[in-house]
Design a protein around this motif. Structure first.
Motif, PDB file in Angstrom:
ATOM      1  N   GLY A 134       0.798  -1.216   0.000  1.00 15.50           N
ATOM      2  CA  GLY A 134       0.000   0.000   0.000  1.00 15.50           C
ATOM      3  C   GLY A 134       0.832   1.267   0.000  1.00 15.50           C
ATOM      4  N   ARG A 135       1.951   1.250   0.705  1.00 15.45           N
ATOM      5  CA  ARG A 135       2.810   2.438   0.767  1.00 15.45           C
ATOM      6  C   ARG A 135       3.360   2.785  -0.609  1.00 15.45           C
ATOM      7  NH1 ARG A 135       6.660   0.913   4.568  1.00 15.45           N
ATOM      8  NH2 ARG A 135       4.984   1.308   6.071  1.00 15.45           N
ATOM      9  N   PHE A 136       3.787   1.772  -1.339  1.00 18.90           N
ATOM     10  CA  PHE A 136       4.363   2.023  -2.665  1.00 18.90           C
ATOM     11  C   PHE A 136       3.297   2.371  -3.707  1.00 18.90           C
ATOM     12  CE2 PHE A 136       7.988  -0.039  -0.729  1.00 18.90           C
ATOM     13  CZ  PHE A 136       9.067   0.624  -1.311  1.00 18.90           C
ATOM     14  N   LEU A 137       2.059   1.959  -3.450  1.00 23.13           N
ATOM     15  CA  LEU A 137       0.984   2.268  -4.395  1.00 23.13           C
ATOM     16  C   LEU A 137       0.222   3.533  -4.004  1.00 23.13           C
ATOM     17  CD1 LEU A 137      -0.503  -1.287  -5.105  1.00 23.13           C
ATOM     18  CD2 LEU A 137       1.227  -0.028  -6.394  1.00 23.13           C
ATOM     19  N   GLY A 138       0.621   4.149  -2.903  1.00 20.39           N
ATOM     20  CA  GLY A 138      -0.030   5.385  -2.484  1.00 20.39           C
ATOM     21  C   GLY A 138      -1.409   5.170  -1.901  1.00 20.39           C
ATOM     22  N   LEU A 139      -1.617   4.055  -1.220  1.00 21.09           N
ATOM     23  CA  LEU A 139      -2.917   3.748  -0.631  1.00 21.09           C
ATOM     24  C   LEU A 139      -2.930   4.049   0.866  1.00 21.09           C
ATOM     25  CD1 LEU A 139      -3.653   0.403  -2.520  1.00 21.09           C
ATOM     26  CD2 LEU A 139      -4.295   2.741  -3.158  1.00 21.09           C
ATOM     27  N   ASN A 140      -4.086   3.920   1.478  1.00 26.24           N
ATOM     28  CA  ASN A 140      -4.262   4.284   2.880  1.00 26.24           C
ATOM     29  C   ASN A 140      -3.812   3.130   3.788  1.00 26.24           C
ATOM     30  OD1 ASN A 140      -5.360   4.930   5.490  1.00 26.24           O
ATOM     31  ND2 ASN A 140      -6.704   6.401   4.481  1.00 26.24           N
ATOM     32  N   GLU A 141      -2.672   3.291   4.426  1.00 22.57           N
ATOM     33  CA  GLU A 141      -2.113   2.222   5.248  1.00 22.57           C
ATOM     34  C   GLU A 141      -2.925   1.956   6.507  1.00 22.57           C
ATOM     35  OE1 GLU A 141       2.216   1.997   5.778  1.00 22.57           O
ATOM     36  OE2 GLU A 141       2.374   3.632   4.326  1.00 22.57           O
ATOM     37  N   ASP A 142      -3.595   2.981   7.033  1.00 25.37           N
ATOM     38  CA  ASP A 142      -4.430   2.771   8.223  1.00 25.37           C
ATOM     39  C   ASP A 142      -5.594   1.841   7.906  1.00 25.37           C
ATOM     40  OD1 ASP A 142      -2.909   4.353   9.920  1.00 25.37           O
ATOM     41  OD2 ASP A 142      -4.083   6.164   9.550  1.00 25.37           O
ATOM     42  N   LEU A 143      -6.239   2.060   6.773  1.00 23.22           N
ATOM     43  CA  LEU A 143      -7.339   1.183   6.367  1.00 23.22           C
ATOM     44  C   LEU A 143      -6.825  -0.221   6.105  1.00 23.22           C
ATOM     45  CD1 LEU A 143     -10.210   0.521   5.532  1.00 23.22           C
ATOM     46  CD2 LEU A 143      -9.749   1.553   3.286  1.00 23.22           C
ATOM     47  N   ILE A 144      -5.687  -0.329   5.454  1.00 25.37           N
ATOM     48  CA  ILE A 144      -5.083  -1.639   5.198  1.00 25.37           C
ATOM     49  C   ILE A 144      -4.828  -2.368   6.508  1.00 25.37           C
ATOM     50  CG2 ILE A 144      -2.916  -2.729   4.472  1.00 25.37           C
ATOM     51  CD1 ILE A 144      -2.884  -0.765   2.104  1.00 25.37           C
ATOM     52  N   GLU A 145      -4.268  -1.675   7.480  1.00 29.90           N
ATOM     53  CA  GLU A 145      -3.973  -2.305   8.774  1.00 29.90           C
ATOM     54  C   GLU A 145      -5.243  -2.773   9.463  1.00 29.90           C
ATOM     55  OE1 GLU A 145      -1.163  -1.504  12.627  1.00 29.90           O
ATOM     56  OE2 GLU A 145      -2.314   0.201  11.873  1.00 29.90           O
ATOM     57  N   ALA A 146      -6.276  -1.939   9.453  1.00 24.24           N
ATOM     58  CA  ALA A 146      -7.526  -2.301  10.121  1.00 24.24           C
ATOM     59  C   ALA A 146      -8.126  -3.564   9.512  1.00 24.24           C
ATOM     60  CB  ALA A 146      -8.522  -1.140  10.027  1.00 24.24           C
ATOM     61  N   ILE A 147      -8.148  -3.632   8.187  1.00 25.34           N
ATOM     62  CA  ILE A 147      -8.688  -4.820   7.507  1.00 25.34           C
ATOM     63  C   ILE A 147      -7.834  -6.045   7.824  1.00 25.34           C
ATOM     64  CG2 ILE A 147      -9.161  -5.889   5.263  1.00 25.34           C
ATOM     65  CD1 ILE A 147      -9.646  -3.024   4.180  1.00 25.34           C
ATOM     66  N   ALA A 148      -6.526  -5.881   7.715  1.00 30.32           N
ATOM     67  CA  ALA A 148      -5.614  -7.020   7.917  1.00 30.32           C
ATOM     68  C   ALA A 148      -5.713  -7.573   9.340  1.00 30.32           C
ATOM     69  CB  ALA A 148      -4.180  -6.605   7.614  1.00 30.32           C
ATOM     70  N   LEU A 149      -5.746  -6.698  10.333  1.00 31.59           N
ATOM     71  CA  LEU A 149      -5.799  -7.157  11.723  1.00 31.59           C
ATOM     72  C   LEU A 149      -7.095  -7.888  12.031  1.00 31.59           C
ATOM     73  CD1 LEU A 149      -4.297  -4.108  13.679  1.00 31.59           C
ATOM     74  CD2 LEU A 149      -3.163  -6.252  13.063  1.00 31.59           C
ATOM     75  N   GLY A 150      -8.187  -7.500  11.366  1.00 34.03           N
ATOM     76  CA  GLY A 150      -9.474  -8.102  11.680  1.00 34.03           C
ATOM     77  C   GLY A 150      -9.904  -9.235  10.774  1.00 34.03           C
ATOM     78  N   HIS A 151      -9.135  -9.512   9.716  1.00 30.78           N
ATOM     79  CA  HIS A 151      -9.675 -10.391   8.670  1.00 30.78           C
ATOM     80  C   HIS A 151      -9.914 -11.828   9.107  1.00 30.78           C
ATOM     81  CE1 HIS A 151      -5.544 -11.875   7.970  1.00 30.78           C
ATOM     82  NE2 HIS A 151      -6.069 -12.826   7.221  1.00 30.78           N
ATOM     83  N   ASP A 152      -9.181 -12.342  10.088  1.00 27.76           N
ATOM     84  CA  ASP A 152      -9.333 -13.743  10.491  1.00 27.76           C
ATOM     85  C   ASP A 152      -9.891 -13.910  11.897  1.00 27.76           C
ATOM     86  OD1 ASP A 152      -8.677 -15.091   8.211  1.00 27.76           O
ATOM     87  OD2 ASP A 152      -6.659 -15.674   8.825  1.00 27.76           O
ATOM     88  N   ILE A 153     -10.431 -12.852  12.472  1.00 31.31           N
ATOM     89  CA  ILE A 153     -10.929 -12.924  13.850  1.00 31.31           C
ATOM     90  C   ILE A 153     -12.018 -13.978  14.014  1.00 31.31           C
ATOM     91  CG2 ILE A 153     -12.613 -11.573  15.207  1.00 31.31           C
ATOM     92  CD1 ILE A 153     -10.547  -9.415  15.488  1.00 31.31           C
ATOM     93  N   GLY A 154     -12.732 -14.274  12.933  1.00 32.08           N
ATOM     94  CA  GLY A 154     -13.811 -15.252  13.009  1.00 32.08           C
ATOM     95  C   GLY A 154     -13.389 -16.698  12.872  1.00 32.08           C
ATOM     96  N   HIS A 155     -12.098 -16.961  12.697  1.00 33.89           N
ATOM     97  CA  HIS A 155     -11.650 -18.351  12.556  1.00 33.89           C
ATOM     98  C   HIS A 155     -11.886 -19.119  13.854  1.00 33.89           C
ATOM     99  CE1 HIS A 155      -9.940 -20.184   9.039  1.00 33.89           C
ATOM    100  NE2 HIS A 155      -9.379 -19.053   8.665  1.00 33.89           N
ATOM    101  N   PRO A 156     -12.496 -20.297  13.775  1.00 30.05           N
ATOM    102  CA  PRO A 156     -12.711 -21.128  14.966  1.00 30.05           C
ATOM    103  C   PRO A 156     -11.442 -21.886  15.336  1.00 30.05           C
ATOM    104  CG  PRO A 156     -13.546 -22.265  13.048  1.00 30.05           C
ATOM    105  CD  PRO A 156     -13.040 -20.921  12.559  1.00 30.05           C
ATOM    106  N   PRO A 157     -11.462 -22.637  16.432  1.00 28.78           N
ATOM    107  CA  PRO A 157     -10.293 -23.442  16.815  1.00 28.78           C
ATOM    108  C   PRO A 157      -9.919 -24.441  15.712  1.00 28.78           C
ATOM    109  CG  PRO A 157     -11.882 -23.340  18.608  1.00 28.78           C
ATOM    110  CD  PRO A 157     -12.552 -22.739  17.418  1.00 28.78           C
ATOM    111  N   PHE A 158      -8.638 -24.669  15.554  1.00 25.44           N
ATOM    112  CA  PHE A 158      -8.077 -25.683  14.661  1.00 25.44           C
ATOM    113  C   PHE A 158      -8.299 -25.387  13.174  1.00 25.44           C
ATOM    114  CE2 PHE A 158      -8.905 -27.688  18.765  1.00 25.44           C
ATOM    115  CZ  PHE A 158      -7.597 -28.009  19.113  1.00 25.44           C
ATOM    116  N   GLY A 159      -8.168 -24.126  12.821  1.00 20.26           N
ATOM    117  CA  GLY A 159      -8.055 -23.702  11.439  1.00 20.26           C
ATOM    118  C   GLY A 159      -9.195 -24.117  10.535  1.00 20.26           C
ATOM    119  N   HIS A 160      -8.837 -24.465   9.291  1.00 22.32           N
ATOM    120  CA  HIS A 160      -9.857 -24.763   8.292  1.00 22.32           C
ATOM    121  C   HIS A 160     -10.564 -26.085   8.561  1.00 22.32           C
ATOM    122  CE1 HIS A 160      -9.280 -21.353   5.641  1.00 22.32           C
ATOM    123  NE2 HIS A 160      -7.982 -21.477   5.807  1.00 22.32           N
TER     124      HIS A 160
END
Length: 390
Positions: free
Chosen positions: A101-127
């Motif tokens: 995102g930094r090299f493409l001129g995108l919003n790093e704060d939004l990227i971080e928020a999405i990335a940190l939350g993207h797998d919060i819903g994963h249950p125990p023992f992965g897929h």
């Protein structure tokens, strides 16, 4: 003292407004500006944090994020501290995506928020755990379980007693549409969404797990690619650590273009995405790189993810899921107030959640939020045959 606090708040808000205005000068015109964040419930934001930075902090300080630390990424029931857990994967996605995102001129704060939350819903023992829980949901009349939908559910409807964190639409949308399992050559955002469109996509995905959803921002597209970039080589390193494969097993065609270590693979993929830029409002891999990545994914599935050697305790964990799920449903139906699902989960939820969720949905949400160890401890308490790490 009140006057001093007011002056401080005013100064901080001015500083934040200056940062918001500065984004027009240093971010790409295709980026998602902080001032454009949309919240389901409008807030008067005070203090120095910009909208997506606030989202990232809310995700980071959620109870669900804390539980990342003991959730399986790929390999479970293995006594090795150097194997990737879900929390490290999420950090890697955030770092890789922010670099792109930094090299493409995108919003790093939004990227971080999405990335940190993207797998919060994963249950125990992965897929594998996701499949076990999904089967139980369907048996009990619920839609199939999908961790991306559950991630949104936790952050938007379960955290804080059912009130959620009131994250921006752009953050929630990126989390919902992060699917790193799909092989994409190019991703172009589906812009102009609102919360009504977002809810429709959630419902569509619940009805059809194969429905393809596209992020509404380039930042969401970057996280979706970074999800794949972060796990593809790292899983190979873990498999080598566990002696499931050797480095020489990696397909030579992939080695030539991508490299044969996680570091080189990540660098090659990130460099390609950065070099290609945001042409025609999209993020994309070069054809040769994309084909090599597809081949490497196939290698990982055949030699790692489907390898019986990594399925230690598979049947026991599957049985534990059923025992826990059915016990929680029965206790909710009987209103057994000493049951853990009521004492440790439902008691902390608001009336709205209680009235709109049947027992099976409450059991689903409770189990999905568990760490691996907590899951096994609860199963053992019910007399289940629990696997042991080795």
């Amino acid at each position: 003292m009140i006057i001093e606090d007011t002056c401080t708040d005013t100064k901080l808000i001015k500083l934040r407004d200056t940062l918001d205005a500065r984004e027009e000068n240093y971010l790409s015109p295709l980026a998602c500006f902080s001032r454009d964040a949309i919240r389901r419930h409008p807030e008067k934001i005070t203090g120095h944090r910009q909208n997506y930075s606030l989202d990232a902090d809310r995700v980071l300080h959620s109870r669900a994020y804390t539980r990342y630390i003991d959730k399986t990424q790929v390999f479970y029931m293995i006594d090795n501290d150097h194997i990737t857990h879900r929390v490290l994967h999420v950090q890697l996605v955030s770092k890789i995506a922010r670099t792109i995102g930094r090299f493409l001129g995108l919003n790093e704060d939004l990227i971080e928020a999405i990335a940190l939350g993207h797998d919060i819903g994963h249950p125990p023992f992965g897929h594998d755990g996701e499949k076990f829980l999904s089967d139980l949901c369907v048996e009990h009349g619920l839609p199939s379980f999908q961790h991306n939908i559950q991630s949104v559910t936790f952050l938007d409807r379960i955290e804080r007693g059912g009130c959620g964190w009131n994250l921006s639409l752009q953050t929630l949308d990126g989390i919902l549409c992060h699917d790193g399992e799909v092989h994409d050559h190019r991703i172009q955002p589906k812009r102009q969404k609102d919360f009504r469109a977002f809810e429709c996509e959630m419902e569509e995905k619940l009805r059809n797990s194969r429905a393809e959803l596209l992020p509404m921002t380039l930042e969401g597209c970057v996280v979706r690619f970074a999800d794949t970039v972060s796990y593809i080589g790292r899983d190979i390193e873990d498999a080598i650590e566990l002696k499931l494969i050797s480095r020489d097993d990696i397909p030579m065609d992939c080695v030539k273009l991508l490299g044969k270590s996680n570091g080189k693979i990540v660098y090659s993929l990130v460099t390609d995405l950065i070099t290609n830029g945001c042409e025609e409002d999209s993020i994309f891999f070069s054809p040769g790189i994309s084909e090599s990545l597809k081949q490497l994914k196939k290698f990982n599935y055949e030699r790692i993810y489907l390898n019986p050697a990594i399925k230690k305790g598979y049947e026991q964990i599957r049985d534990c899921y059923r025992i826990l799920f059915e016990d929680f449903v029965n206790n909710l139906v009987q209103n057994r107030r000493d049951s853990s699902v009521i004492v440790e989960f439902l008691a902390g939820m608001g009336e709205s959640y209680r009235q709109t969720h049947p027992p099976a949905a409450i059991a689903r949400d409770y189990i999905a939020g568990m760490t691996d160890d907590y899951f096994l401890a609860r199963a053992k308490r019910l007399g289940a045959d629990v696997p042991v790490k080795s």
